[in-house]
Design a protein around this motif. Structure first.
Motif, PDB file in Angstrom:
ATOM      1  N   TRP A   1       0.824  -1.204   0.000  1.00 34.61           N
ATOM      2  CA  TRP A   1       0.000   0.000   0.000  1.00 34.61           C
ATOM      3  C   TRP A   1       0.861   1.258   0.000  1.00 34.61           C
ATOM      4  O   TRP A   1       2.035   1.235   0.364  1.00 34.61           O
ATOM      5  CB  TRP A   1      -0.918   0.014   1.219  1.00 34.61           C
ATOM      6  N   THR A   2       0.245   2.370  -0.379  1.00 31.95           N
ATOM      7  CA  THR A   2       0.935   3.658  -0.417  1.00 31.95           C
ATOM      8  C   THR A   2       1.190   4.144   0.998  1.00 31.95           C
ATOM      9  O   THR A   2       0.269   4.227   1.820  1.00 31.95           O
ATOM     10  CB  THR A   2       0.097   4.696  -1.184  1.00 31.95           C
ATOM     11  N   GLU A   3       2.430   4.452   1.289  1.00 31.00           N
ATOM     12  CA  GLU A   3       2.803   4.919   2.617  1.00 31.00           C
ATOM     13  C   GLU A   3       2.630   6.433   2.728  1.00 31.00           C
ATOM     14  O   GLU A   3       2.970   7.175   1.811  1.00 31.00           O
ATOM     15  CB  GLU A   3       4.258   4.542   2.901  1.00 31.00           C
ATOM     16  N   ASP A   4       2.110   6.856   3.851  1.00 32.51           N
ATOM     17  CA  ASP A   4       1.916   8.281   4.115  1.00 32.51           C
ATOM     18  C   ASP A   4       3.174   8.829   4.790  1.00 32.51           C
ATOM     19  O   ASP A   4       3.386   8.648   5.987  1.00 32.51           O
ATOM     20  CB  ASP A   4       0.689   8.483   5.001  1.00 32.51           C
ATOM     21  N   LYS A   5       3.996   9.486   4.009  1.00 31.78           N
ATOM     22  CA  LYS A   5       5.270   9.993   4.521  1.00 31.78           C
ATOM     23  C   LYS A   5       5.104  11.220   5.415  1.00 31.78           C
ATOM     24  O   LYS A   5       6.063  11.624   6.094  1.00 31.78           O
ATOM     25  CB  LYS A   5       6.189  10.343   3.350  1.00 31.78           C
ATOM     26  N   THR A   6       3.894  11.810   5.432  1.00 31.92           N
ATOM     27  CA  THR A   6       3.693  12.964   6.322  1.00 31.92           C
ATOM     28  C   THR A   6       3.837  12.553   7.783  1.00 31.92           C
ATOM     29  O   THR A   6       4.062  13.406   8.649  1.00 31.92           O
ATOM     30  CB  THR A   6       2.319  13.612   6.105  1.00 31.92           C
ATOM     31  N   SER A   7       3.716  11.258   8.050  1.00 35.15           N
ATOM     32  CA  SER A   7       3.875  10.791   9.425  1.00 35.15           C
ATOM     33  C   SER A   7       5.287  11.076   9.944  1.00 35.15           C
ATOM     34  O   SER A   7       5.469  11.351  11.137  1.00 35.15           O
ATOM     35  CB  SER A   7       3.577   9.290   9.505  1.00 35.15           C
ATOM     36  N   ILE A   8       6.265  11.024   9.059  1.00 35.49           N
ATOM     37  CA  ILE A   8       7.651  11.288   9.478  1.00 35.49           C
ATOM     38  C   ILE A   8       7.825  12.772   9.804  1.00 35.49           C
ATOM     39  O   ILE A   8       8.465  13.129  10.809  1.00 35.49           O
ATOM     40  CB  ILE A   8       8.643  10.855   8.384  1.00 35.49           C
ATOM     41  N   ALA A   9       7.243  13.628   8.976  1.00 34.13           N
ATOM     42  CA  ALA A   9       7.316  15.063   9.254  1.00 34.13           C
ATOM     43  C   ALA A   9       6.650  15.391  10.586  1.00 34.13           C
ATOM     44  O   ALA A   9       7.142  16.226  11.361  1.00 34.13           O
ATOM     45  CB  ALA A   9       6.660  15.844   8.115  1.00 34.13           C
ATOM     46  N   TRP A  10       5.546  14.707  10.881  1.00 33.12           N
ATOM     47  CA  TRP A  10       4.860  14.935  12.157  1.00 33.12           C
ATOM     48  C   TRP A  10       5.729  14.449  13.315  1.00 33.12           C
ATOM     49  O   TRP A  10       5.853  15.130  14.343  1.00 33.12           O
ATOM     50  CB  TRP A  10       3.517  14.216  12.148  1.00 33.12           C
ATOM     51  N   LEU A  11       6.347  13.283  13.165  1.00 31.37           N
ATOM     52  CA  LEU A  11       7.218  12.767  14.221  1.00 31.37           C
ATOM     53  C   LEU A  11       8.387  13.704  14.501  1.00 31.37           C
ATOM     54  O   LEU A  11       8.864  13.794  15.638  1.00 31.37           O
ATOM     55  CB  LEU A  11       7.750  11.379  13.835  1.00 31.37           C
ATOM     56  N   ASN A  12       8.826  14.399  13.462  1.00 32.00           N
ATOM     57  CA  ASN A  12       9.958  15.326  13.633  1.00 32.00           C
ATOM     58  C   ASN A  12       9.659  16.442  14.622  1.00 32.00           C
ATOM     59  O   ASN A  12      10.582  17.088  15.136  1.00 32.00           O
ATOM     60  CB  ASN A  12      10.350  15.947  12.288  1.00 32.00           C
ATOM     61  N   THR A  13       8.385  16.671  14.917  1.00 30.52           N
ATOM     62  CA  THR A  13       7.999  17.760  15.832  1.00 30.52           C
ATOM     63  C   THR A  13       7.868  17.273  17.281  1.00 30.52           C
ATOM     64  O   THR A  13       7.560  18.078  18.161  1.00 30.52           O
ATOM     65  CB  THR A  13       6.662  18.384  15.392  1.00 30.52           C
ATOM     66  N   LYS A  14       8.097  15.987  17.515  1.00 28.51           N
ATOM     67  CA  LYS A  14       7.834  15.420  18.834  1.00 28.51           C
ATOM     68  C   LYS A  14       9.131  15.113  19.596  1.00 28.51           C
ATOM     69  O   LYS A  14      10.180  14.894  19.013  1.00 28.51           O
ATOM     70  CB  LYS A  14       7.000  14.140  18.715  1.00 28.51           C
ATOM     71  N   ALA A  15       9.004  15.077  20.909  1.00 27.86           N
ATOM     72  CA  ALA A  15      10.159  14.839  21.778  1.00 27.86           C
ATOM     73  C   ALA A  15      10.625  13.387  21.666  1.00 27.86           C
ATOM     74  O   ALA A  15       9.838  12.498  21.335  1.00 27.86           O
ATOM     75  CB  ALA A  15       9.783  15.162  23.224  1.00 27.86           C
ATOM     76  N   PRO A  16      11.897  13.135  21.957  1.00 23.48           N
ATOM     77  CA  PRO A  16      12.413  11.765  21.897  1.00 23.48           C
ATOM     78  C   PRO A  16      11.625  10.806  22.799  1.00 23.48           C
ATOM     79  O   PRO A  16      11.271  11.149  23.925  1.00 23.48           O
ATOM     80  CB  PRO A  16      13.860  11.906  22.372  1.00 23.48           C
ATOM     81  N   LYS A  17      11.343   9.604  22.269  1.00 23.44           N
ATOM     82  CA  LYS A  17      10.694   8.504  23.001  1.00 23.44           C
ATOM     83  C   LYS A  17       9.305   8.857  23.517  1.00 23.44           C
ATOM     84  O   LYS A  17       8.785   8.185  24.425  1.00 23.44           O
ATOM     85  CB  LYS A  17      11.557   8.048  24.183  1.00 23.44           C
ATOM     86  N   SER A  18       8.668   9.864  22.951  1.00 29.11           N
ATOM     87  CA  SER A  18       7.383  10.323  23.499  1.00 29.11           C
ATOM     88  C   SER A  18       6.165   9.741  22.793  1.00 29.11           C
ATOM     89  O   SER A  18       5.064   9.742  23.351  1.00 29.11           O
ATOM     90  CB  SER A  18       7.305  11.852  23.424  1.00 29.11           C
ATOM     91  N   VAL A  19       6.322   9.230  21.570  1.00 28.39           N
ATOM     92  CA  VAL A  19       5.178   8.857  20.723  1.00 28.39           C
ATOM     93  C   VAL A  19       4.926   7.355  20.773  1.00 28.39           C
ATOM     94  O   VAL A  19       5.854   6.548  20.666  1.00 28.39           O
ATOM     95  CB  VAL A  19       5.406   9.302  19.263  1.00 28.39           C
ATOM     96  N   LEU A  20       3.652   6.997  20.915  1.00 30.32           N
ATOM     97  CA  LEU A  20       3.217   5.612  20.774  1.00 30.32           C
ATOM     98  C   LEU A  20       2.764   5.400  19.326  1.00 30.32           C
ATOM     99  O   LEU A  20       1.860   6.071  18.847  1.00 30.32           O
ATOM    100  CB  LEU A  20       2.069   5.305  21.718  1.00 30.32           C
ATOM    101  N   TYR A  21       3.415   4.479  18.632  1.00 28.58           N
ATOM    102  CA  TYR A  21       3.018   4.113  17.273  1.00 28.58           C
ATOM    103  C   TYR A  21       2.011   2.971  17.368  1.00 28.58           C
ATOM    104  O   TYR A  21       2.246   1.978  18.059  1.00 28.58           O
ATOM    105  CB  TYR A  21       4.256   3.694  16.474  1.00 28.58           C
ATOM    106  N   VAL A  22       0.883   3.100  16.675  1.00 32.41           N
ATOM    107  CA  VAL A  22      -0.213   2.132  16.769  1.00 32.41           C
ATOM    108  C   VAL A  22      -0.521   1.584  15.382  1.00 32.41           C
ATOM    109  O   VAL A  22      -0.940   2.333  14.487  1.00 32.41           O
ATOM    110  CB  VAL A  22      -1.489   2.774  17.361  1.00 32.41           C
TER     111      VAL A  22
END
Length: 454
Positions: free
Chosen positions: A251-272
């Motif tokens: 499937w087509t991957e949504d690369k905007t997710s990486i740009a969004w992750l770039n705005t977050k603090a280290p080890k702070s995000v839960l990927y689901v």
């Protein structure tokens, strides 16, 4: 570890035959890429259903099976995975035979083509061995799951004799004494045993097994198989780490997710992400949504087509939900998972516990929250939570308060930090095993020598 393309060609061609499901395509294509860089010519034979895009692998040759699956499934909702496997084995055998015949004839007639040496097939195709044997073509199986679950599958008949089957609803939490830390509810139900028997037969009649695992993770199971199987096994994983990430997604991957992750603090995000096949009810979908919101943790959530049972491509979030989570929640249809898990902002992975996801999470040192659905996922989740102790398992259903509690335990509490330390140590072992002189590196060398001797 990046493998540099070897200058010396092996002067032989390998045929690769992946089953058309994301969890099976991913390791097969990583393996195809790896063996190409080791000097082999590679031909990939694939179904018209869920095909990989050949333009992402310009160095490989592709053949499509005219099996009718794509047309059949386009006219109705996607089948459940077990019906899909049955349909696949019914529809693909003769097209596969025709394809092999054509490839071998072309190779024999051409002076500039490498001879076909071996077929590397997914044993989910339970006819591949019979077809390969009819052409005297050696065959190796790619095991896309773990070796610990494979040992359990090999023992199903003895477990049946000991009274574990049919599964007793009153004893589901009892231990499987022969396979700690598994519980009876982790074992595959009898309705799946016929398929598992066929897959085991396809695997056990091959001339070797390549597995996407490594000794330091599953040493006891690998050693047990090496002592009992009459052919070699090659635990060369994690396979996806040999080469830079290649586009193996169906499937087509949504690369905007990486740009969004770039705005977050280290080890702070839960990927689901619950993988490419599992489906949940609309009620459970809402419990997941509110569990994520109430946890107050940043999250990246994959809500793919077909995730909600009976729905089309759309989904509806509760009124006001987007406003509540707008600054800390991001929802996409499909994400570049390996890239996401390697991102410094990701501190946890809520997963369905498919083997690829488990290996990718370990490879990046990310602890897991496990929600298994079917197949080997329950066993994988049990090993993650109780054997390796690098994650938690949700076992009491999809209640938002339990989800919230588990997320916070994984992401911000001391227990989660201890899991993160343990999975970081496993990541270091996964990195080391790919280097010269260590386990997966040595098994890869052995595999190459074995392929050349066939």
């Amino acid at each position: 570890m990046e493998i540099v393309k070897q200058q010396n060609k092996m002067n032989c061609r390998l045929l690769m035959f992946p089953a058309p499901f994301q969890g099976h395509v991913t390791p097969m294509m990583h393996l195809a890429n790896l063996l190409y860089y080791k000097g082999f010519s590679i031909t990939v034979i694939q179904s018209t259903y869920n095909p990989i895009n050949p333009t992402n692998f310009p160095s490989l040759t592709f053949h499509s099976l005219d099996d009718g699956l794509c047309e059949a499934y386009s006219k109705c909702p996607p089948p459940d995975s077990f019906k899909a496997i049955a349909d696949m084995n019914s529809a693909c055998k003769e097209p596969f035979r025709d394809c092999i015949s054509l490839i071998l004839k072309d190779a024999a007639a051409a002076t500039d083509q490498d001879p076909v040496t071996c077929l590397i097939a997914d044993p989910m195709f339970t006819f591949a061995g019979v077809v390969a044997d009819s052409f005297n073509l050696p065959r190796i199986a790619l095991r896309t799951g773990g070796m610990s679950s494979y040992v359990v599958y090999l023992s199903l008949s003895s477990l049946h004799e000991k009274g574990y089957f049919p599964l007793d609803e009153t004893k589901l939490d009892d231990p499987v004494l022969e396979f700690p830390p598994l519980k009876i509810k982790d074992l595959p139900p009898e309705t799946h045993h016929h398929l598992l028997t066929n897959v085991l037969n396809e695997t056990n009649t091959s001339q070797g097994i390549i597995c996407n695992s490594f000794e330091e993770l599953e040493d006891a199971s690998i050693a047990r198989l090496q002592q009992t199987l009459p052919f070699p096994i090659f635990p060369i994983g994690p396979i996806h780490k040999y080469q830079p990430a290649s586009q193996v997604s169906i499937w087509t991957e949504d690369k905007t997710s990486i740009a969004w992750l770039n705005t977050k603090a280290p080890k702070s995000v839960l990927y689901v992400s619950f993988g490419s096949v599992a489906a949940i009810s609309e009620a459970d979908f809402l419990e997941v949504a509110w569990g994520l919101a109430d946890s107050e943790q940043p999250f990246l959530w994959v809500v793919r087509t077909g995730l909600i049972q009976g729905s089309d491509n759309s989904y509806t979030l509760p009124e006001g939900y987007k406003d509540i989570v707008s600054k800390r929640g991001y929802i996409v249809r499909w994400a570049p998972q390996a890239e996401v898990l390697s991102h410094p902002a990701v501190g946890g992975f809520w997963t369905h516990s498919g083997w690829n996801s488990t290996m990718e999470s370990i490879s990046e040192g990310v602890p897991m929250l496990c929600l298994p659905f079917f197949g080997d996922q329950s066993m994988n989740a049990r090993y993650v939570s109780e054997e390796w102790k690098i994650g938690l398992q949700l076992e009491k259903g999809m209640k938002r308060e339990d989800i919230t509690k588990a997320i916070r335990k994984l992401m911000v509490e001391e227990d989660g930090e201890e899991m993160r330390n343990r999975v970081t140590a496993l990541k270091e072992k996964a990195d080391l095993c790919l280097t010269e002189g260590h386990s997966s590196y040595k098994y890869l060398d052995e595999l190459i020598s074995y392929l050349l001797a066939l």
